[in-house]
Design a protein around this motif. Structure first.
Motif, PDB file in Angstrom:
ATOM      1  N   UNK A   1       6.795   5.633  14.564  1.00  0.00           N
ATOM      2  CA  UNK A   1       6.826   5.386  13.115  1.00  0.00           C
ATOM      3  C   UNK A   1       7.237   6.640  12.360  1.00  0.00           C
ATOM      4  N   UNK A   2       6.759   7.801  12.802  1.00  0.00           N
ATOM      5  CA  UNK A   2       7.121   9.056  12.138  1.00  0.00           C
ATOM      6  C   UNK A   2       8.598   9.378  12.327  1.00  0.00           C
ATOM      7  N   UNK A   3       9.151   9.054  13.491  1.00  0.00           N
ATOM      8  CA  UNK A   3      10.580   9.293  13.732  1.00  0.00           C
ATOM      9  C   UNK A   3      11.431   8.468  12.780  1.00  0.00           C
ATOM     10  N   UNK A   4      11.030   7.221  12.533  1.00  0.00           N
ATOM     11  CA  UNK A   4      11.797   6.377  11.616  1.00  0.00           C
ATOM     12  C   UNK A   4      11.714   6.917  10.186  1.00  0.00           C
ATOM     13  N   UNK A   5      10.512   7.301   9.756  1.00  0.00           N
ATOM     14  CA  UNK A   5      10.341   7.837   8.403  1.00  0.00           C
ATOM     15  C   UNK A   5      11.128   9.139   8.246  1.00  0.00           C
ATOM     16  N   UNK A   6      11.105   9.965   9.294  1.00  0.00           N
ATOM     17  CA  UNK A   6      11.867  11.213   9.254  1.00  0.00           C
ATOM     18  C   UNK A   6      13.359  10.939   9.116  1.00  0.00           C
ATOM     19  N   UNK A   7      13.849   9.909   9.812  1.00  0.00           N
ATOM     20  CA  UNK A   7      15.272   9.572   9.729  1.00  0.00           C
ATOM     21  C   UNK A   7      15.642   9.079   8.332  1.00  0.00           C
ATOM     22  N   UNK A   8      14.797   8.209   7.762  1.00  0.00           N
ATOM     23  CA  UNK A   8      15.088   7.666   6.439  1.00  0.00           C
ATOM     24  C   UNK A   8      15.044   8.764   5.372  1.00  0.00           C
TER      25      UNK A   8
ATOM     26  N   UNK B   1       0.819  -1.216   0.000  1.00  0.00           N
ATOM     27  CA  UNK B   1       0.000   0.000   0.000  1.00  0.00           C
ATOM     28  C   UNK B   1       0.856   1.270   0.000  1.00  0.00           C
ATOM     29  N   UNK B   2       2.006   1.241   0.715  1.00  0.00           N
ATOM     30  CA  UNK B   2       2.849   2.425   0.839  1.00  0.00           C
ATOM     31  C   UNK B   2       4.264   2.126   0.340  1.00  0.00           C
ATOM     32  N   UNK B   3       5.156   3.086   0.556  1.00  0.00           N
ATOM     33  CA  UNK B   3       6.568   2.897   0.251  1.00  0.00           C
ATOM     34  C   UNK B   3       7.204   2.023   1.327  1.00  0.00           C
ATOM     35  N   UNK B   4       8.380   1.458   1.000  1.00  0.00           N
ATOM     36  CA  UNK B   4       8.991   0.494   1.932  1.00  0.00           C
ATOM     37  C   UNK B   4       9.297   1.118   3.294  1.00  0.00           C
ATOM     38  N   UNK B   5       9.722   2.397   3.304  1.00  0.00           N
ATOM     39  CA  UNK B   5      10.063   3.011   4.590  1.00  0.00           C
ATOM     40  C   UNK B   5       8.820   3.279   5.428  1.00  0.00           C
ATOM     41  N   UNK B   6       7.700   3.595   4.768  1.00  0.00           N
ATOM     42  CA  UNK B   6       6.446   3.721   5.498  1.00  0.00           C
ATOM     43  C   UNK B   6       6.067   2.388   6.136  1.00  0.00           C
ATOM     44  N   UNK B   7       6.187   1.306   5.350  1.00  0.00           N
ATOM     45  CA  UNK B   7       5.825  -0.021   5.844  1.00  0.00           C
ATOM     46  C   UNK B   7       6.705  -0.424   7.016  1.00  0.00           C
TER      47      UNK B   7
ATOM     48  N   UNK C   1       7.847  -1.203  12.879  1.00  0.00           N
ATOM     49  CA  UNK C   1       8.656  -0.835  14.048  1.00  0.00           C
ATOM     50  C   UNK C   1       7.758  -0.308  15.165  1.00  0.00           C
ATOM     51  N   UNK C   2       6.733   0.460  14.801  1.00  0.00           N
ATOM     52  CA  UNK C   2       5.792   0.955  15.815  1.00  0.00           C
ATOM     53  C   UNK C   2       5.041  -0.201  16.469  1.00  0.00           C
ATOM     54  N   UNK C   3       4.658  -1.216  15.691  1.00  0.00           N
ATOM     55  CA  UNK C   3       3.963  -2.375  16.255  1.00  0.00           C
ATOM     56  C   UNK C   3       4.869  -3.165  17.186  1.00  0.00           C
ATOM     57  N   UNK C   4       6.119  -3.372  16.763  1.00  0.00           N
ATOM     58  CA  UNK C   4       7.078  -4.073  17.637  1.00  0.00           C
ATOM     59  C   UNK C   4       7.287  -3.277  18.911  1.00  0.00           C
ATOM     60  N   UNK C   5       7.360  -1.961  18.781  1.00  0.00           N
ATOM     61  CA  UNK C   5       7.485  -1.094  19.955  1.00  0.00           C
ATOM     62  C   UNK C   5       6.322  -1.318  20.926  1.00  0.00           C
ATOM     63  N   UNK C   6       5.084  -1.361  20.396  1.00  0.00           N
ATOM     64  CA  UNK C   6       3.912  -1.551  21.260  1.00  0.00           C
ATOM     65  C   UNK C   6       3.952  -2.904  21.960  1.00  0.00           C
ATOM     66  N   UNK C   7       4.330  -3.953  21.224  1.00  0.00           N
ATOM     67  CA  UNK C   7       4.405  -5.283  21.827  1.00  0.00           C
ATOM     68  C   UNK C   7       5.454  -5.319  22.923  1.00  0.00           C
TER      69      UNK C   7
ATOM     70  N   UNK D   1       0.110   3.255  24.341  1.00  0.00           N
ATOM     71  CA  UNK D   1       1.347   3.026  23.588  1.00  0.00           C
ATOM     72  C   UNK D   1       1.087   3.075  22.085  1.00  0.00           C
ATOM     73  N   UNK D   2      -0.033   2.516  21.638  1.00  0.00           N
ATOM     74  CA  UNK D   2      -0.345   2.506  20.215  1.00  0.00           C
ATOM     75  C   UNK D   2      -0.544   3.897  19.654  1.00  0.00           C
ATOM     76  N   UNK D   3      -1.239   4.751  20.395  1.00  0.00           N
ATOM     77  CA  UNK D   3      -1.440   6.136  19.955  1.00  0.00           C
ATOM     78  C   UNK D   3      -0.107   6.876  19.910  1.00  0.00           C
ATOM     79  N   UNK D   4       0.697   6.684  20.944  1.00  0.00           N
ATOM     80  CA  UNK D   4       2.010   7.340  21.038  1.00  0.00           C
ATOM     81  C   UNK D   4       2.952   6.877  19.924  1.00  0.00           C
ATOM     82  N   UNK D   5       2.991   5.572  19.658  1.00  0.00           N
ATOM     83  CA  UNK D   5       3.917   5.050  18.647  1.00  0.00           C
ATOM     84  C   UNK D   5       3.502   5.456  17.241  1.00  0.00           C
ATOM     85  N   UNK D   6       2.190   5.526  16.991  1.00  0.00           N
ATOM     86  CA  UNK D   6       1.721   5.947  15.674  1.00  0.00           C
ATOM     87  C   UNK D   6       2.153   7.385  15.367  1.00  0.00           C
ATOM     88  N   UNK D   7       2.192   8.215  16.399  1.00  0.00           N
ATOM     89  CA  UNK D   7       2.548   9.620  16.213  1.00  0.00           C
ATOM     90  C   UNK D   7       4.063   9.832  16.227  1.00  0.00           C
ATOM     91  N   UNK D   8       4.738   9.218  17.187  1.00  0.00           N
ATOM     92  CA  UNK D   8       6.149   9.526  17.418  1.00  0.00           C
ATOM     93  C   UNK D   8       7.136   8.513  16.855  1.00  0.00           C
TER      94      UNK D   8
END
Length: 417
Positions: free
Chosen positions: A378-385, A250-256, A261-267, A369-376
């Motif tokens: 996953x976006x932090x990883x995309x920003x870095x890439x 559905x998205x680009x590889x870095x989005x995916x 990473x956000x899901x692993x973070x939540x777990x 955690x899910x709300x926090x990871x979705x905002x901070x």
């Protein structure tokens, strides 16, 4: 124009905070461990019912007489030496009461049926102790009637509370109430029979020896419990893999990758919380982890959709500006969805007990955690890439050229250029 919050300034501090929390969780797992429930531990699983006897059967003949209970009645099987090998069927329709059933049972030569309950008690739902032989001999063989005892789950729990690691669950309807007792093996070399005998003695001391009826008994071996742990790990990993494949398509590889990473973070945050608090990790808790994975990816996809749209609409120099605008656009939706879900989960936490209470507590942590990871996260990883991202690349450039070619009167169509 809607105010844009500078979320990008929090990406690095949030990543450091999450890393420290997860690291502390790893230390807790290695030092304190996880309080695995009896779903993941070797031990005893026994279903029992508490009821007074309805009929006491004895047999004094030379044949072998056995009882086979069915949903609509009972069969008395007569076989062996000096018998004509026949089966007598006693349906509950023709024998609606215990008194009527006893009267017909007494017609079998050598068989004696003594009523020990009110004769007008319904015969439907009669049951036997599966821990005992179904052969009727000179020793008393008991039949029990449903709906004749008002034992509660609190009564059963108080009877076995001296045993460590025991869980009790109520099963069935009120008229046919049974209780599932789970007890983990304490590692002291006790066999399943030893655990079963200990539970039985405790229940008999509380309710009486003739009222405790065993419906079913299973003993989970160590090998099976270990395989269940590995199957659970494989289940979570397979879920993450499928979500990654979906997001990649559905998205680009870095989005995916950022969403995974956000899901692993939540777990990991939930595992950290479980290890810190030492709440029981059971199949119910595992269900909470999987629920949060599904919830979190939904929130992340909403944000990523807005990011993809804003890549076409916004004329900016840095990708962080697109992230900030997208997160600001979806912030209200993210907070409202999380808070309203928390209300329902909090009600579960307040008004339930046992495994459901632990399930709701884990869900509350996972929702935050899910709300926090979705905002901070996953976006932090995309920003870095995309730190070297250029607005002249890809669709954004094409769309920008198309917008710039429009007549001037089209500038008020809601598109920021």
């Amino acid at each position: 124009m809607k105010k844009v919050i500078k979320f990008s300034k929090a990406f690095l501090p949030a990543s450091i905070l999450s890393a420290l929390l997860i690291l502390s969780g790893a230390v807790s797992v290695f030092t304190r461990g996880i309080n695995f429930g009896i779903d993941f531990q070797p031990g005893l699983i026994e279903e029992i019912r508490i009821a007074p006897p309805a009929l006491e059967l004895t047999y004094s003949g030379s044949a072998k007489v056995t009882v086979d209970m069915a949903e609509n009645g009972m069969d008395v099987i007569i076989s062996g030496s000096g018998a004509d090998n026949r089966t007598e069927t006693f349906s509950y329709d023709k024998n609606p009461t215990v008194g009527a059933l006893a009267s017909n049972l007494n017609k079998i030569d050598g068989l004696s049926a003594r009523i020990v309950i009110a004769e007008n008690t319904a015969s439907s739902g009669l049951f036997v102790n599966s821990a005992l032989s179904n052969v009727i001999t000179e020793n008393v063989f008991r039949l029990y009637a449903s709906g004749t005892e008002t034992t509660t789950i609190e009564d059963v729990r108080s009877a076995v509370d001296s045993f460590k690691g025991v869980a009790v669950k109520a099963l069935g309807t009120e008229s046919a109430r049974s209780f599932q007792i789970r007890m983990r093996d304490n590692g002291g070399g006790d066999s399943g029979k030893t655990l079963q005998d200990g539970i039985k003695r405790a229940l008999e001391n509380r309710f009486g020896a003739d009222k405790v009826v065993v419906i079913k008994t299973d003993f989970i071996a160590s090998q099976f419990s270990q395989s269940l742990v590995w199957q659970s790990i494989v289940l979570v990993l397979a879920t993450l893999l499928l979500i990654w494949l979906y997001a990649t398509i559905r998205f680009h590889w870095d989005f995916a990758l950022g969403s995974v990473i956000a899901l692993i973070h939540d777990a990991l945050i939930m595992i950290t919380f479980i290890s810190w608090t030492q709440i029981e990790f059971s199949t119910t808790t595992l269900a909470a982890v999987l629920t949060i994975i599904g919830y979190s990816i939904n929130a992340t996809v909403v944000i990523l959709d807005r990011v993809r749209l804003n890549m076409k609409l916004l004329d900016v120099k840095k990708f962080d500006e697109i992230l900030n605008a997208s997160l600001s656009d979806t912030l209200g939706r993210s907070l409202i969805t999380t808070i309203t879900t928390l209300f329902a989960v909090f009600a579960l936490f307040i008004f339930t007990t046992g495994g459901i209470k632990d399930f709701s507590l884990a869900l509350m942590v996972g929702l935050v955690s899910g709300c926090y990871s979705s905002i901070c996260i996953s976006s932090a990883f995309i920003s870095f890439v995309r730190r070297n991202w250029s607005p002249e690349a890809g669709m954004h450039h094409s769309f920008r050229k198309a917008v710039s070619a429009r007549p001037a009167v089209a500038a008020d169509d809601g598109v920021r250029v």
